[in-house]
Design an enzyme around this catalytic site. Structure first.
Site, mmCIF file in Angstrom:
data_model
loop_
_atom_site.group_PDB
_atom_site.id
_atom_site.type_symbol
_atom_site.label_atom_id
_atom_site.label_comp_id
_atom_site.label_asym_id
_atom_site.label_seq_id
_atom_site.Cartn_x
_atom_site.Cartn_y
_atom_site.Cartn_z
ATOM 1 N N ASP A 28 0.947 -1.160 -0.009
ATOM 2 C CA ASP A 28 0.241 0.107 -0.172
ATOM 3 C C ASP A 28 0.974 0.906 0.146
ATOM 4 O O ASP A 28 0.107 2.213 0.487
ATOM 5 C CB ASP A 28 -0.861 0.395 1.640
ATOM 6 C CG ASP A 28 -2.621 -0.509 1.137
ATOM 7 O OD1 ASP A 28 -2.972 -0.441 -0.125
ATOM 8 O OD2 ASP A 28 -2.873 -0.993 1.985
ATOM 9 N N LYS B 191 -0.238 4.707 -0.776
ATOM 10 C CA LYS B 191 -1.371 5.518 -0.580
ATOM 11 C C LYS B 191 -1.340 6.498 0.000
ATOM 12 O O LYS B 191 -1.558 7.828 0.855
ATOM 13 C CB LYS B 191 -1.881 4.949 0.357
ATOM 14 C CG LYS B 191 -3.124 3.782 0.390
ATOM 15 C CD LYS B 191 -3.533 3.314 0.914
ATOM 16 C CE LYS B 191 -4.313 2.386 0.679
ATOM 17 N NZ LYS B 191 -5.227 1.205 2.119
ATOM 18 N N HIS C 209 -2.701 -6.088 -6.400
ATOM 19 C CA HIS C 209 -3.485 -6.692 -5.397
ATOM 20 C C HIS C 209 -4.436 -5.920 -5.190
ATOM 21 O O HIS C 209 -5.727 -6.376 -4.504
ATOM 22 C CB HIS C 209 -2.613 -6.108 -3.809
ATOM 23 C CG HIS C 209 -2.682 -4.897 -3.516
ATOM 24 N ND1 HIS C 209 -2.114 -3.735 -3.938
ATOM 25 C CD2 HIS C 209 -3.393 -4.144 -2.015
ATOM 26 C CE1 HIS C 209 -2.248 -2.618 -3.134
ATOM 27 N NE2 HIS C 209 -3.056 -2.959 -3.192
ATOM 28 N N HIS C 210 -4.938 -5.417 -5.750
ATOM 29 C CA HIS C 210 -6.279 -5.081 -6.297
ATOM 30 C C HIS C 210 -6.948 -5.683 -7.306
ATOM 31 O O HIS C 210 -8.719 -5.327 -7.796
ATOM 32 C CB HIS C 210 -6.884 -3.390 -5.981
ATOM 33 C CG HIS C 210 -7.025 -3.449 -4.879
ATOM 34 N ND1 HIS C 210 -8.169 -3.373 -3.882
ATOM 35 C CD2 HIS C 210 -6.213 -2.094 -4.102
ATOM 36 C CE1 HIS C 210 -7.730 -2.545 -1.852
ATOM 37 N NE2 HIS C 210 -6.465 -1.830 -3.120
#
Length: 414
Positions: A269, A272, A328-329
């Site tokens: 992540d 982000k 990862h999405h």
């Protein structure tokens, strides 16, 4: 700062593993040397044919046979026995036997060749093995001298003893020198390589801490995720090991690769860091526009890793980190983002990371939702098999229900 609970081996274990790799590599070299010994017999025959020296044809054939037999024994051990150190000992002793036999002819004085094995043993970086092989080669040389003398004097023991007596003292001194030199070389090589490797490990540990700090910036910025990084890393390791246990991706999910995936997971992540706080920490549902901004974190995370970490870690680790950040999405059915790829087009590490990410999202309390129960979370995964997640990954998650609950509750995953 979060203390990530990776199961890295101690430095001593790392060094032993490194030495074992060197043993395996040197065994491959030893295999080539055994192939070269097949030429000793033909070499004797050719030299006798041009009258450079005379070796009976029967002896040349015997040397070829001995080289072939002991070479096959070593080759068989190399292919069948999975313990490199055992293969090493078999190989060195077999080579010593071949040299001892080939040196027994009265026509040749090739005792210098007995130093080959002790010096070759230095490549294994084990001083004790070097000493052992020096002793074995010394007694092999004594036996070879005795055999040579017996052949020359047709069993006349008095003359055999006289020859051994005149030669043994000098050869013993030479072998003492060989033993000392080979031991010092072996020890020096081992110490130098261990120092270099230890320095490499220390540098890697520093880099790992920097990377962990880099990942923690995102966690500090996102007030709702808590210890998301730590838990998802643990889930990644649990799922990967369970897949292997169930017989899936055994060749891909090696111990080394699982450790690298666990180490890379905290960076999934990292993108982000570019998402505004008012979107990242919004307590309610995101608007379509806000969601598009949030979705950009996967592409941005990939770009950050590709640009900033390229020279910092090994290529395999960077590739895993990039794949996990970017994909990862993605969903098994191709309905994810950012690339909308499906099935095994999605890298395995990212498919595992996706499951770990969703697990933690479901099981964690956020400002806009309560934590789901482990039973409801498992039901959601069952319903998502073949759509969001690869079926075998869902099977692994379901099998890990109790361990996953322990991690989500802040307990050890062991």
């Amino acid at each position: 700062m979060i203390n990530l609970s990776y199961r890295f081996r101690t430095m001593n274990e790392e060094i032993e593993s490194f030495i074992l790799e060197k043993v395996d590599e040197t065994n491959q070299l030893l295999e080539k040397i055994f192939i070269a010994t097949f030429g000793i017999g033909p070499f004797y025959f050719i030299m006798s044919s041009i009258r450079f020296f005379h070796v009976p044809l029967s002896f040349s054939l015997s040397v070829l046979a001995v080289s072939f037999v002991f070479g096959i024994i070593f080759w068989s051990c190399l292919k069948v026995i999975k313990k490199p150190k055992v293969v090493m000992l078999v190989g060195l002793i077999n080579l010593c036997i071949i040299i001892s036999f080939a040196s027994a002819t009265p026509a040749l004085s090739v005792y210098l060749s007995f130093g080959i094995v002790p010096f070759l043993s230095c490549l294994y970086l084990m001083p004790k093995i070097t000493i052992l092989m020096t002793v074995i080669c010394y007694f092999s040389m004594d036996l070879s001298i005795f055999t040579r003398a017996a052949m020359m004097f047709h069993g006349d023991m008095s003359r055999v003893e006289q020859m051994i007596g005149t030669q043994l003292g000098g050869y013993s001194i030479e072998f003492l020198v060989i033993g000392i030199l080979s031991y010092l070389i072996s020890k020096k090589l081992r110490d130098n390589l261990i120092n270099e490797y230890s320095q490499k490990i220390r540098i890697e540990n520093i880099q790992t801490k920097l990377i962990q700090s880099f990942a923690n910036i995102v966690e500090w910025n996102d007030q709702f995720t808590g210890e998301h990084i730590k838990r998802t890393s643990t889930y990644v390791e649990l799922i990967a090991r369970q897949l292997v246990k169930q017989g899936h991706y055994v060749s891909e999910l090696t111990e080394e690769r699982i450790q690298l995936m666990t180490k890379a997971a905290p960076l999934h992540d990292i993108g982000k860091i570019s998402v505004p706080n008012n979107i990242l920490n919004k307590p309610g549902k995101l608007t379509d526009e806000e969601f598009e901004i949030m979705k950009s974190h996967s592409e941005i995370g990939y770009q950050i890793l590709e640009k900033e970490l390229k020279e910092m870690e090994d290529p395999e680790y960077i590739q895993l980190a990039e794949d996990m950040a970017l994909y990862h999405h993605e969903k098994w059915n191709g309905q994810g983002y950012p690339r909308k790829i499906a099935g095994k087009e999605i890298p395995l590490s990212a498919r595992i990371m996706a499951a770990a990410d969703v697990l933690d999202a479901l099981l964690s309390k956020r400002q806009y939702k309560d934590a789901f129960t482990i039973e409801k979370t498992m039901d959601i995964f069952k319903e998502s098999s073949g759509s969001h997640f690869e079926p075998c990954i869902v099977e692994a998650v379901l099998a890990l229900k109790d361990q996953i609950f322990d991690v989500s509750a802040g307990k050890s995953a062991a």
